[in-house]
Design an enzyme around this catalytic site. Structure first.
Site, PDB file in Angstrom:
ATOM      1  N   HIS A 271       4.201   4.699   0.682  1.00 12.60           N
ATOM      2  CA  HIS A 271       4.450   4.925   1.700  1.00 12.60           C
ATOM      3  C   HIS A 271       5.249   5.989   1.867  1.00 12.60           C
ATOM      4  CE1 HIS A 271       6.628   2.194   0.061  1.00 12.60           C
ATOM      5  NE2 HIS A 271       7.581   2.565   0.557  1.00 12.60           N
ATOM      6  N   CYS A 272       5.445   7.312   1.086  1.00 14.18           N
ATOM      7  CA  CYS A 272       7.041   8.002   1.690  1.00 14.18           C
ATOM      8  C   CYS A 272       6.389   9.855   1.252  1.00 14.18           C
ATOM      9  CB  CYS A 272       8.331   8.068   0.302  1.00 14.18           C
ATOM     10  SG  CYS A 272       8.724   6.445   0.766  1.00 14.18           S
TER      11      CYS A 272
END
Ligand code: SAJ
Length: 435
Positions: A271-272
């Protein structure tokens, strides 16, 4: 500088609020609880709040036995509403910052947290944003909203940005021992944020502004995305020259200076890394600048699942098979090894493409009990010799340490290894196919 708040932080009577109890917020809440503070965790998920209040953790890196004692001693509690927000002295915002469908920053979770804070903001309060976002969010978006209360930043309350640096699954680097960057809206805000974090994190690194702190995080993650994009393109180039890209990288990594190894894979998950750089390129577009490295790396990384399909198609073809109707066993669905998280996992893209081509796909992942495949939920198959023998092709997409790669090679008809996980396995006469 308000001595009262400083004294409360130093004598641990300051009430700590953590908004967002995910892989960033929960470890931080536990650190402050273990540091002797009373902590309230605010999360919209009733399930998460219930689990925490029952002394349970849902984060790989935080065992239940670090949550339960804090609940028992009253150093930690979780709530789903903002009733207790007014009692907080220091609040860290640790909520997700995804991309919208149009690949634009989605700061709606931050805005929801700020709307709670605006309602309960009081004198001598410190607010720190930790969620990765574009430079300017803290000072240009959050500050004006909070000052609508009539309170003045740097005088009545303090506002800073401090990027989270959690590396899920990394047992060595934790919230406590990872140096932390802090940047305040004013010098007094920077100093207050430093005092707040240094109570539980020894190594604090102040910078001159919130924008600088926001940019530090984006440099860190853009650095990774671009370098992963580089080695993914190296993998494609090496294939064209029939070379093993891992041999090349391992040899280059013997250079003791000026080189840092990254490794190719089936794509970029989490998610980064796939997301954060686009917060930066989006911001620069508003300033009429096109961030070429970010866009190029994003393009290469997002096309790796298709590269995997190309390679699978050609290796099946070499064995007189088409993808259609072939039994394929996929090993690993998590976006990286030894964790359960499948968010943005390239394995999901690979499986979707294989199913679209008519392959009959089963998967195993000891960390991921089930996944959504189209409209159906598919469970992880139990990994045994029979399952591998039934498959025409075994594809390794996530190199979990739990796997017995010797057994996988011994019992699989064909192996396609996208992570070089079989590097130390005795393959005998069996050819292992790679990216
Ligand atoms: N990957 C590669 N090749 C590599 C390294 C990673 O293909 O050489 C892939 C992984 O398989 C994964 C993706 O990239 O799919 C992201 O992996 P990651 O190792 O960057 O890990 P994340 O996204 O879980 O966490 C990262 C943190 N990891 C490291 O620094 C090692 C850190 O950058 C941030 O603290 C974190 O993102 C975040 O929250 O921003």
């Amino acid at each position: 500088m308000k001595k009262k708040l400083i004294d409360k932080i130093k004598d641990r009577t300051a009430k700590i609020g953590i908004i967002g109890l995910g892989y960033v917020g929960l470890p931080l809440a536990v650190e402050y609880g273990e540091g002797g503070f009373k902590v309230v965790g605010f999360d919209i998920s009733k399930d998460k709040v219930k689990l925490i209040n029952n002394g349970k953790s849902y984060i790989d890196d935080i065992p239940d036995n670090r949550v339960a004692p804090l609940i028992k001693s009253g150093h930690l509690k979780a709530v789903t509403d903002d009733k207790l927000m007014a009692q907080m002295d220091c609040v860290s915002i640790c909520v997700p910052t995804p991309l919208s469908k149009t690949k634009d920053p989605d700061i709606s979770y931050i805005m929801a947290a700020v709307s709670w804070l605006k309602k309960h903001l009081h004198k001598d309060m410190l607010i720190v944003l930790e969620s990765t976002t574009y430079p300017g969010t803290t000072d240009e978006v959050i500050k004006p909203i909070l000052e609508e209360s009539g309170l003045k930043v740097g005088k009545d309350f303090y506002l800073a940005f401090s990027p989270e640096r959690v590396d899920p699954g990394n047992a060595h680097y934790t919230t406590k021992n990872t140096p932390r960057v802090v940047g305040g809206t004013t010098p007094a805000c920077t100093k207050m944020a430093k005092i707040y974090y240094e109570q539980v994190i020894p190594n604090i690194y102040p910078v001159t502004s919130t924008q600088a702190a926001e940019m530090v995080k984006l440099l860190e993650n853009t650095f990774r995305s671009v370098n992963i994009g580089l080695v993914n393109e190296m993998a494609v180039m090496c294939r064209r020259m029939n070379m093993d890209v891992w041999e090349i990288i391992d040899a280059a990594a013997t250079k003791p200076f000026g080189f840092m190894p990254f490794y190719p894979g089936p794509g970029l998950g989490g998610h980064c890394i796939p997301i954060d750089p686009h917060y930066l390129s989006w911001k620069l577009k508003t300033l009429n600048y096109y961030a070429r490295f970010i866009e190029l790396a994003g393009d290469i990384n997002s096309h790796m699942p298709e590269w995997v399909i190309d390679r699978v198609t050609s290796l099946l073809n070499d064995h007189g098979k088409s993808v259609k109707g072939t039994n394929i066993l996929v090993l690993g669905m998590a976006y990286k090894k030894n964790i359960q998280d499948v968010r943005e996992s390239p394995a999901l893209d690979v499986v979707e493409l294989l199913v679209k081509l008519g392959a009959k796909v089963k998967y195993n992942d000891p960390y991921v009990p089930s996944i959504r495949m189209g409209k159906t939920t598919v469970k992880s198959s139990r990994l045994n010799a029979a399952l591998m023998k039934k498959a025409d092709l075994t594809i390794i997409l996530t190199d979990h340490s739990d796997y017995n790669y010797q057994m996988i090679v011994d019992h699989s008809k064909l192996v396609f290894d996208t992570r070089n996980a079989t590097a130390r396995v005795h393959t005998g006469r069996k050819k292992i196919y790679k990216l």
